[in-house]
Every structure is written in C-alpha cells, then in structure tokens.
Write a protein that holds these residues in place. Sequence first.
Motif, PDB file in Angstrom:
ATOM      1  N   ALA A   1       0.818  -1.212   0.000  1.00  0.00           N
ATOM      2  CA  ALA A   1       0.000   0.000   0.000  1.00  0.00           C
ATOM      3  C   ALA A   1       0.853   1.264   0.000  1.00  0.00           C
ATOM      4  O   ALA A   1       0.313   2.369   0.062  1.00  0.00           O
ATOM      5  N   GLN A   2       2.163   1.068  -0.057  1.00  0.00           N
ATOM      6  CA  GLN A   2       3.085   2.217  -0.048  1.00  0.00           C
ATOM      7  C   GLN A   2       2.846   3.131   1.155  1.00  0.00           C
ATOM      8  O   GLN A   2       2.754   4.361   1.029  1.00  0.00           O
ATOM      9  N   LEU A   3       2.757   2.480   2.303  1.00  0.00           N
ATOM     10  CA  LEU A   3       2.549   3.234   3.536  1.00  0.00           C
ATOM     11  C   LEU A   3       3.704   2.960   4.486  1.00  0.00           C
ATOM     12  O   LEU A   3       4.423   1.962   4.347  1.00  0.00           O
ATOM     13  N   GLU A   4       3.853   3.813   5.452  1.00  0.00           N
ATOM     14  CA  GLU A   4       4.774   3.496   6.540  1.00  0.00           C
ATOM     15  C   GLU A   4       4.104   3.794   7.868  1.00  0.00           C
ATOM     16  O   GLU A   4       3.146   4.564   7.941  1.00  0.00           O
ATOM     17  N   LEU A   5       4.627   3.169   8.907  1.00  0.00           N
ATOM     18  CA  LEU A   5       4.012   3.278  10.218  1.00  0.00           C
ATOM     19  C   LEU A   5       4.682   4.359  11.047  1.00  0.00           C
ATOM     20  O   LEU A   5       5.883   4.605  10.913  1.00  0.00           O
TER      21      LEU A   5
ATOM     22  N   ALA B   1     -23.445  -6.876  15.435  1.00  0.00           N
ATOM     23  CA  ALA B   1     -23.413  -5.475  15.015  1.00  0.00           C
ATOM     24  C   ALA B   1     -22.476  -4.669  15.906  1.00  0.00           C
ATOM     25  O   ALA B   1     -21.670  -3.862  15.420  1.00  0.00           O
ATOM     26  N   VAL B   2     -22.582  -4.903  17.183  1.00  0.00           N
ATOM     27  CA  VAL B   2     -21.716  -4.202  18.135  1.00  0.00           C
ATOM     28  C   VAL B   2     -20.249  -4.529  17.874  1.00  0.00           C
ATOM     29  O   VAL B   2     -19.386  -3.640  17.838  1.00  0.00           O
ATOM     30  N   ALA B   3     -19.977  -5.803  17.686  1.00  0.00           N
ATOM     31  CA  ALA B   3     -18.593  -6.224  17.456  1.00  0.00           C
ATOM     32  C   ALA B   3     -18.038  -5.585  16.185  1.00  0.00           C
ATOM     33  O   ALA B   3     -16.918  -5.064  16.165  1.00  0.00           O
ATOM     34  N   MET B   4     -18.839  -5.622  15.139  1.00  0.00           N
ATOM     35  CA  MET B   4     -18.377  -5.090  13.860  1.00  0.00           C
ATOM     36  C   MET B   4     -18.152  -3.586  13.957  1.00  0.00           C
ATOM     37  O   MET B   4     -17.184  -3.065  13.397  1.00  0.00           O
ATOM     38  N   GLU B   5     -19.026  -2.906  14.664  1.00  0.00           N
ATOM     39  CA  GLU B   5     -18.876  -1.468  14.849  1.00  0.00           C
ATOM     40  C   GLU B   5     -17.554  -1.166  15.548  1.00  0.00           C
ATOM     41  O   GLU B   5     -16.782  -0.293  15.110  1.00  0.00           O
ATOM     42  N   ALA B   6     -17.291  -1.893  16.609  1.00  0.00           N
ATOM     43  CA  ALA B   6     -16.035  -1.693  17.331  1.00  0.00           C
ATOM     44  C   ALA B   6     -14.847  -1.968  16.421  1.00  0.00           C
ATOM     45  O   ALA B   6     -13.877  -1.202  16.386  1.00  0.00           O
ATOM     46  N   LEU B   7     -14.965  -3.040  15.657  1.00  0.00           N
ATOM     47  CA  LEU B   7     -13.889  -3.424  14.747  1.00  0.00           C
ATOM     48  C   LEU B   7     -13.618  -2.332  13.719  1.00  0.00           C
ATOM     49  O   LEU B   7     -12.461  -1.982  13.441  1.00  0.00           O
ATOM     50  N   ASP B   8     -14.676  -1.791  13.157  1.00  0.00           N
ATOM     51  CA  ASP B   8     -14.514  -0.725  12.163  1.00  0.00           C
ATOM     52  C   ASP B   8     -13.825   0.489  12.759  1.00  0.00           C
ATOM     53  O   ASP B   8     -12.949   1.105  12.139  1.00  0.00           O
ATOM     54  N   HIS B   9     -14.205   0.837  13.968  1.00  0.00           N
ATOM     55  CA  HIS B   9     -13.588   2.003  14.606  1.00  0.00           C
ATOM     56  C   HIS B   9     -12.116   1.735  14.928  1.00  0.00           C
ATOM     57  O   HIS B   9     -11.282   2.625  14.792  1.00  0.00           O
ATOM     58  N   PHE B  10     -11.839   0.521  15.333  1.00  0.00           N
ATOM     59  CA  PHE B  10     -10.436   0.169  15.575  1.00  0.00           C
ATOM     60  C   PHE B  10      -9.638   0.322  14.287  1.00  0.00           C
ATOM     61  O   PHE B  10      -8.511   0.842  14.286  1.00  0.00           O
ATOM     62  N   ALA B  11     -10.227  -0.133  13.205  1.00  0.00           N
ATOM     63  CA  ALA B  11      -9.542  -0.022  11.911  1.00  0.00           C
ATOM     64  C   ALA B  11      -9.228   1.440  11.603  1.00  0.00           C
ATOM     65  O   ALA B  11      -8.117   1.777  11.171  1.00  0.00           O
ATOM     66  N   ALA B  12     -10.212   2.288  11.844  1.00  0.00           N
ATOM     67  CA  ALA B  12     -10.013   3.710  11.566  1.00  0.00           C
ATOM     68  C   ALA B  12      -8.900   4.284  12.445  1.00  0.00           C
ATOM     69  O   ALA B  12      -8.056   5.065  11.982  1.00  0.00           O
ATOM     70  N   LEU B  13      -8.896   3.879  13.707  1.00  0.00           N
ATOM     71  CA  LEU B  13      -7.860   4.374  14.617  1.00  0.00           C
ATOM     72  C   LEU B  13      -6.477   3.889  14.197  1.00  0.00           C
ATOM     73  O   LEU B  13      -5.508   4.664  14.178  1.00  0.00           O
ATOM     74  N   PHE B  14      -6.391   2.630  13.854  1.00  0.00           N
ATOM     75  CA  PHE B  14      -5.094   2.078  13.450  1.00  0.00           C
ATOM     76  C   PHE B  14      -4.599   2.754  12.165  1.00  0.00           C
ATOM     77  O   PHE B  14      -3.384   2.916  11.971  1.00  0.00           O
ATOM     78  N   ALA B  15      -5.537   3.140  11.338  1.00  0.00           N
ATOM     79  CA  ALA B  15      -5.144   3.793  10.084  1.00  0.00           C
ATOM     80  C   ALA B  15      -4.431   5.126  10.351  1.00  0.00           C
ATOM     81  O   ALA B  15      -3.589   5.559   9.559  1.00  0.00           O
ATOM     82  N   THR B  16      -4.757   5.741  11.484  1.00  0.00           N
ATOM     83  CA  THR B  16      -4.101   7.021  11.795  1.00  0.00           C
ATOM     84  C   THR B  16      -2.637   6.824  12.187  1.00  0.00           C
ATOM     85  O   THR B  16      -1.903   7.798  12.334  1.00  0.00           O
ATOM     86  N   LEU B  17      -2.266   5.575  12.362  1.00  0.00           N
ATOM     87  CA  LEU B  17      -0.864   5.289  12.691  1.00  0.00           C
ATOM     88  C   LEU B  17      -0.024   5.071  11.433  1.00  0.00           C
ATOM     89  O   LEU B  17       1.142   4.691  11.509  1.00  0.00           O
ATOM     90  N   THR B  18      -0.638   5.277  10.278  1.00  0.00           N
ATOM     91  CA  THR B  18       0.097   5.134   9.015  1.00  0.00           C
ATOM     92  C   THR B  18       0.188   6.491   8.318  1.00  0.00           C
ATOM     93  O   THR B  18      -0.592   7.407   8.602  1.00  0.00           O
ATOM     94  N   ARG B  19       1.162   6.584   7.413  1.00  0.00           N
ATOM     95  CA  ARG B  19       1.241   7.768   6.572  1.00  0.00           C
ATOM     96  C   ARG B  19       1.873   7.346   5.238  1.00  0.00           C
ATOM     97  O   ARG B  19       2.579   6.326   5.173  1.00  0.00           O
ATOM     98  N   PRO B  20       1.622   8.108   4.197  1.00  0.00           N
ATOM     99  CA  PRO B  20       2.175   7.772   2.886  1.00  0.00           C
ATOM    100  C   PRO B  20       3.692   7.676   2.953  1.00  0.00           C
ATOM    101  O   PRO B  20       4.336   8.475   3.638  1.00  0.00           O
ATOM    102  N   ARG B  21       4.221   6.678   2.293  1.00  0.00           N
ATOM    103  CA  ARG B  21       5.662   6.490   2.308  1.00  0.00           C
ATOM    104  C   ARG B  21       6.324   7.466   1.342  1.00  0.00           C
ATOM    105  O   ARG B  21       5.892   7.612   0.202  1.00  0.00           O
ATOM    106  N   ARG B  22       7.333   8.149   1.836  1.00  0.00           N
ATOM    107  CA  ARG B  22       8.067   9.058   0.950  1.00  0.00           C
ATOM    108  C   ARG B  22       9.245   8.275   0.362  1.00  0.00           C
ATOM    109  O   ARG B  22      10.096   7.775   1.085  1.00  0.00           O
ATOM    110  N   SER B  23       9.246   8.133  -0.938  1.00  0.00           N
ATOM    111  CA  SER B  23      10.320   7.366  -1.587  1.00  0.00           C
ATOM    112  C   SER B  23      11.632   8.138  -1.482  1.00  0.00           C
ATOM    113  O   SER B  23      11.670   9.352  -1.710  1.00  0.00           O
ATOM    114  N   ALA B  24      12.690   7.433  -1.146  1.00  0.00           N
ATOM    115  CA  ALA B  24      13.999   8.061  -0.978  1.00  0.00           C
ATOM    116  C   ALA B  24      14.635   8.364  -2.332  1.00  0.00           C
ATOM    117  O   ALA B  24      14.623   9.453  -2.818  1.00  0.00           O
TER     118      ALA B  24
END
Lengths: 211, 211
Positions: free
Chosen positions: B155-159, B188-211
């Motif tokens: 996905a060309q991302l870095e953490l 439904a509750v489980a999936m909702e929590a899972l989706d939010h976790f996914a969104a939170l974890f996504a904030t720990l990534t950023r586009p990779r800058r190629s050297a």
Amino acid sequence: MGTASTRKAAKKQVSADVRRERLVAAALRVMKRDGIAAATTRAICAEADMPHGAFHYCFRSKQELYAALLSTDINLTLDAAWPAVVPAADPAESIRALFRTYWAAVQEDPETQLVLTELVHLALREPELSELPAWEHRAYHDKVVSHLERFMDEAQLELTVATRVLAEMVISALSGVVSSWLSHRDSAVAMEALDHFAALFATLTRPRRSA
Amino acid sequence: MGTASTRKAAKKQVSADVRRERLVAAALRVMKRDGIAAATTRAICAEADMPHGAFHYCFRSKQELYAALLSTDINLTLDAAWPAVVPAADPAESIRALFRTYWAAVQEDPETQLVLTELVHLALREPELSELPAWEHRAYHDKVVSHLERFMDEAQLELTVATRVLAEMVISALSGVVSSWLSHRDSAVAMEALDHFAALFATLTRPRRSA
DNA sequence: GTCTATACGTGGATAGAC
DNA sequence: GTCTATCCACGTATAGAC
C-alpha cells in the motif's frame, strides 16, 4: 430470643447464609491458586474448613456456586480502578493515567483475571449459565459508560463517537491486552500497547463547546 | 518388504501416527461441539471410532494431546484471513476490509475461537504446558508482523509506530472484540467496534516518501 | 440445622489377553 | 501391535445420624 435457631448461635452454630459467603470466598481462593478445574466441592469445603457435606445444603448444585461467583465481587475488582480518575489537562494524558491505574490493579492480582475468564468460558458452555456472561458484560459495559460520561464531563470534553461504542472498544482493548499478557507475561509490551490505545482513544474526544 | 509392520497394513492395521492425527481431529470436534471439559479420553476415542485403550499407546498422557492440539492447526485458521488482503487507496478502508475478512472467518466458526481460548487457559494452569501459550502468541505475533509489513509495502505506507507495537495492538483488539462478542453475541456491536479500531489504526500510518 | 458416611457415576491410566 | 477388562482416585449428590 432464641439462642441457637435463627440468629447467632452459641458456639459452633455459625451458619445459614454466612456459610454460603465463606464457600464462595473459599472457592475463589482455590480457583485463583490452582485453577478452576481444581476447585472441586471437596477442595472448596476443605479450604473453608467445612465438612464436605456442607456444600449441598448451601448450594443445590455446583452450578449455583458458579452463578453466585459470576454475580458477585469479581467484576467489582475490575472497575475498582476507575473511581480514581484524574482529569488532567491533556485528554490523552488522562486516559493514559486511567489505563495505567487499571493495569496496576490487574498486575497486582492477575489470578483474578484468569479466574474470571475461566468462569465466563465455563458459563458459555453450560446452557443453564449461558446468560450470565451476557449479563456480566452488560453490567460492566454500563459501568464503563457512566464512568466515561462522568470523566468527559469533568474534563470538559465531548466524544466524536457514541459513548457506548467507545465503551465497547475500551472493554475490548483492555481485555485483549490482558489476555495477550496472560500468554506472554511481558508487562512492558502490555503497557506499551495500553499507552498507545489511550492515545488513540484520546483522538475520539474534542473540547466541549459550551452552548 | 513387510506387509503389516512399518508401512501400510493389509486391512485393519491402520495405525501409528495416523491414529494420533485422527485422535487430535476427533478431540477438536468434541471440544468444539461440547466444550473442552467434555473432551474426555473416552469421548475422544468414541468420536474417532477407536477403543478407549487406543488412546494411551498414541499419547503417553492427556497432556500430550493438549500439547499436540496447541501446536497444530488452530492458529492457522486464525491467520487464514490475512492473505486475502486488498490494498485499497485509503488506508482506513484497507484495514477495515482486513478486519472484516477476519471477522467473517470468526463468525463462520466461532467454536474454534472458544476452544482455542479454553485450551490456552488450560495450558496456563498446567506447569508442563505453560510455555505453549507464550509460543503460540509469539508465533501469531510474528505472523501478524510480517503480514503488516507486506501490507504496508504493497500500500506504499509506513508506520508511525514500531511494527511490533501495532501487531500487539491488532492482536489485542481482535481478541478483545472476539472475547466480548462471545459474551454478548451481538455481531453489530462487534463489527462497529472493529470498524472504529480499523479507523484508529489507520491514523498510525502515513504515505511512504520514496527516498 | 449441622455434619458423617456412603452411593453412584466417571475419568485417566494400565495389565494382560488376543 | 491391538484391544478388553479392570484398577484406582475423584466428583457430585444424598440418606440419615447427631
């Protein structure tokens, strides 16, 4: 008034409900020490310094004891950490402190966590008890919700997601971290995960704008 | 060469290691169906259509069977969801898809989750088996790390955090959500929590800058 | 109301017959 | 090597003595 029938007896006539409490406490001790499988009726009675036969006029069956265990003190130790909330300036800081307090409680008495999980799993298998984990979860969920509300209130914050959703996530994250830690027993790893979860959860808050 | 001693036998001489495998498979079936407590040596042998005595010349003790169970296929079903990763444009979207795939696998076979947890807890109590959960967790952790690395690569991302920290958080979040769901059974509750976790974890990534 | 003794079933493991 | 019969320990539950 009677000396030996209903109230307090002369010397050895100690029991009625108090025996039940003692057996429950003894059962918890045995379970924490040796695991739930080792908590037989014999072992529990021995731990409580009672004759083996005492068990079955306190509880109709062993399942009744399980039910009593799941209905009482166990989850209390879990949310005992929450009251000591310190609403600091930074939301992330506050939540992190909250989680660390919780974690300290877990570290101090990990056996209780193990027993609680074992009990829940046992109950999930027994049709007669299968509703208890749901009740227990709901009760805990509700407590977390009200703790969160109070917390957000004191810190003058509001959530960008429904409180119940965050509560579910908090419960899941905490129990997940505990469960992982029970396997690897690496406190540093667990704490690191916990701190990061706190930071992530903090991003779901924002300053409350007064109307 | 011999017809009945070491290799394949004439008709009924089926055994050696194959019996072990059958017993392990039978044990897993019984455990999934009736819980780990119901998986007695007798029940397992009956499920495998073997006489009770067969158990003890395949395994020296029951603990050996537990060890075999924890060492084999179980965690395989867990990470079977990961390979089908679809690196989409949006990181949050990708991680959410990943979690949903995982969740679908859990939903399809929740009994396996229960059994796995029960086995881990049993092993945590038995001194002889107490290292197995740690091993299992480490193996799973390593798998998640390499999956994450590949994922971020494609996905060309870095953490913004160490990969192992995120891996620990992912494992904790997923197992926590599963564990909660086992109690309340509200998808439904489980999936909702899972989706939010996914969104939170996504904030720990950023586009990779190629050297 | 409190406790002892016991019944009954089951589980893991083994000795020895086929 | 395969299986039967059995041993022994333990678990839950109960009948009945104090």
